[in-house]
Write an enzyme that holds these catalytic residues in place. Sequence first.
Site, PDB file in Angstrom:
ATOM      1  N   LYS A  66      17.364   8.620  -8.478  1.00  0.00           N
ATOM      2  CA  LYS A  66      15.919   8.519  -8.748  1.00  0.00           C
ATOM      3  C   LYS A  66      15.180   9.801  -8.346  1.00  0.00           C
ATOM      4  CE  LYS A  66      11.670   7.117  -9.146  1.00  0.00           C
ATOM      5  NZ  LYS A  66      11.001   7.223 -10.437  1.00  0.00           N
ATOM      6  N   LYS A  84       5.508  13.192  -2.792  1.00  0.00           N
ATOM      7  CA  LYS A  84       6.439  12.485  -1.900  1.00  0.00           C
ATOM      8  C   LYS A  84       7.865  12.528  -2.476  1.00  0.00           C
ATOM      9  CE  LYS A  84       7.008   8.437  -2.993  1.00  0.00           C
ATOM     10  NZ  LYS A  84       7.360   7.118  -3.477  1.00  0.00           N
TER      11      LYS A  84
HETATM   12  P1  NAD Z   1       0.493   1.982  -6.213  1.00  0.00           P
HETATM   13  O1  NAD Z   1      -0.159   2.701  -5.091  1.00  0.00           O
HETATM   14  O2  NAD Z   1      -0.253   1.800  -7.500  1.00  0.00           O
HETATM   15  O3  NAD Z   1       0.923   0.497  -5.722  1.00  0.00           O
HETATM   16  C1  NAD Z   1       1.426   0.216  -4.438  1.00  0.00           C
HETATM   17  C2  NAD Z   1       0.864  -1.123  -3.994  1.00  0.00           C
HETATM   18  O4  NAD Z   1       1.405  -1.425  -2.691  1.00  0.00           O
HETATM   19  C3  NAD Z   1      -0.672  -1.141  -3.864  1.00  0.00           C
HETATM   20  O5  NAD Z   1      -1.202  -2.230  -4.592  1.00  0.00           O
HETATM   21  C4  NAD Z   1      -0.900  -1.282  -2.365  1.00  0.00           C
HETATM   22  O6  NAD Z   1      -2.078  -2.021  -2.039  1.00  0.00           O
HETATM   23  C5  NAD Z   1       0.355  -2.023  -1.938  1.00  0.00           C
HETATM   24  N1  NAD Z   1       0.634  -1.866  -0.516  1.00  0.00           N
HETATM   25  C6  NAD Z   1       0.658  -0.722   0.214  1.00  0.00           C
HETATM   26  N2  NAD Z   1       0.977  -0.988   1.490  1.00  0.00           N
HETATM   27  C7  NAD Z   1       1.172  -2.322   1.569  1.00  0.00           C
HETATM   28  C8  NAD Z   1       1.533  -3.204   2.632  1.00  0.00           C
HETATM   29  N3  NAD Z   1       1.747  -2.732   3.873  1.00  0.00           N
HETATM   30  N4  NAD Z   1       1.646  -4.520   2.365  1.00  0.00           N
HETATM   31  C9  NAD Z   1       1.412  -4.995   1.121  1.00  0.00           C
HETATM   32  N5  NAD Z   1       1.075  -4.201   0.056  1.00  0.00           N
HETATM   33  C10 NAD Z   1       0.944  -2.890   0.297  1.00  0.00           C
HETATM   34  O7  NAD Z   1       1.886   2.693  -6.451  1.00  0.00           O
HETATM   35  P2  NAD Z   1       2.799   2.632  -7.785  1.00  0.00           P
HETATM   36  O8  NAD Z   1       2.448   3.768  -8.671  1.00  0.00           O
HETATM   37  O9  NAD Z   1       2.818   1.228  -8.289  1.00  0.00           O
HETATM   38  O10 NAD Z   1       4.235   2.979  -7.128  1.00  0.00           O
HETATM   39  C11 NAD Z   1       4.967   2.061  -6.345  1.00  0.00           C
HETATM   40  C12 NAD Z   1       6.336   2.653  -6.076  1.00  0.00           C
HETATM   41  O11 NAD Z   1       7.009   2.875  -7.314  1.00  0.00           O
HETATM   42  C13 NAD Z   1       6.284   4.026  -5.370  1.00  0.00           C
HETATM   43  O12 NAD Z   1       7.361   4.131  -4.480  1.00  0.00           O
HETATM   44  C14 NAD Z   1       6.390   5.006  -6.529  1.00  0.00           C
HETATM   45  O13 NAD Z   1       6.914   6.263  -6.097  1.00  0.00           O
HETATM   46  C15 NAD Z   1       7.329   4.274  -7.452  1.00  0.00           C
HETATM   47  N6  NAD Z   1       7.198   4.600  -8.882  1.00  0.00           N
HETATM   48  C16 NAD Z   1       5.988   4.797  -9.468  1.00  0.00           C
HETATM   49  C17 NAD Z   1       5.925   5.085 -10.832  1.00  0.00           C
HETATM   50  C18 NAD Z   1       4.608   5.302 -11.567  1.00  0.00           C
HETATM   51  O14 NAD Z   1       4.628   5.854 -12.676  1.00  0.00           O
HETATM   52  N7  NAD Z   1       3.473   4.895 -11.030  1.00  0.00           N
HETATM   53  C19 NAD Z   1       7.103   5.157 -11.600  1.00  0.00           C
HETATM   54  C20 NAD Z   1       8.325   4.907 -10.962  1.00  0.00           C
HETATM   55  C21 NAD Z   1       8.364   4.631  -9.606  1.00  0.00           C
END
Ligand code: NAD
Length: 297
Positions: A172, A241
Amino acid sequence: MTKQALGFVGLGNMGGPMGTRLMQAGHELYVYDRDEAALERLVAAGAKRMASVKAVADQVETLFLSLPTPDIVEAVCLQEGGLKDGGKVRQIVDLSTIGPRAAASIAKGLADKGILYVDSPVSGGVQGAVKGTLAVMVSCPRANYDALESVLANFGKPFFLGEKAGQAQTVKIANNIMSATAVAITSEAVVMGVKAGIDPKVMLDVINSGSGRNTASADKFPRCVLPRTFDVGFAAALAYKDVRLCVDEAEHIGVPMVVGSAVREMLSITLAACGKDADFCDVVKVIESWAGVEVRG
Ligand code: NAD
């Protein structure tokens, strides 16, 4: 996997649509997010609202995570009153990007409590999460993968990468440093074209018919840069990150990453210039400001 009760913690840009797909497939979903608006979106779509991460882990055997950073995943899993203390949970499928060493260490912490950690990061962006076309990278014991494969197929195409937690994370972060490199180099090249008087839309059409084509030129620039919406759905902070995790891991295992280190600095500069809520594509704004032109079409 037959229809069952599943848990989902972290209902943001990726977790929201992935959780929704599990409900659309007929699974009962128990959810928690610390952000009320994110939680309410899933509850309004039929999910069961839980008051804490532990409350989810008290209700289900299999629980998905989609959380921002390694530190948050570690805290949610291993702190007192976290998932490890749930009464029912047997396996945690982590869809977050946290890097191989964090995955291995969290897997060990959970194994001490008799809980399996399934390392399962995804790639393909918010659109892929909505459509169910993500690449789903998985490392865990093979028998557990076989049992989970059909539910993971709701998110996209599952790939088995090995039995050890962290192996999927390695693939990843390699994927994401390539994706970030595409954004950075496409930004430099297209800004150069605009400064030389070329129409950026025509320039991208040429590149996308030629050998420079990449995910930034084919998707992110036409969709979010030319119309100046800058709404890729992936925060520059999360891209930074991921690139840091990759450069750090490469250094840890003795692989020089010259290009990757430069891309890491571009993302660092983007965050400094555009703020912590910057979009992944805001990289181009930095190069525009240096060059004194704007990519618009
Ligand atoms: P995001 O910030 O939109 O969503 C993360 C969610 O986690 C938020 O709703 C936040 O409120 C919640 N959260 C944070 N801390 C928390 C806690 N302690 N308890 C409960 N909920 C909590 O992020 P995202 O873009 O959805 O990404 C999530 C993961 O997926 C990351 O690791 C990111 O690197 C990965 N990712 C993102 C993408 C993308 O295109 N956005 C693609 C692939 C992977």
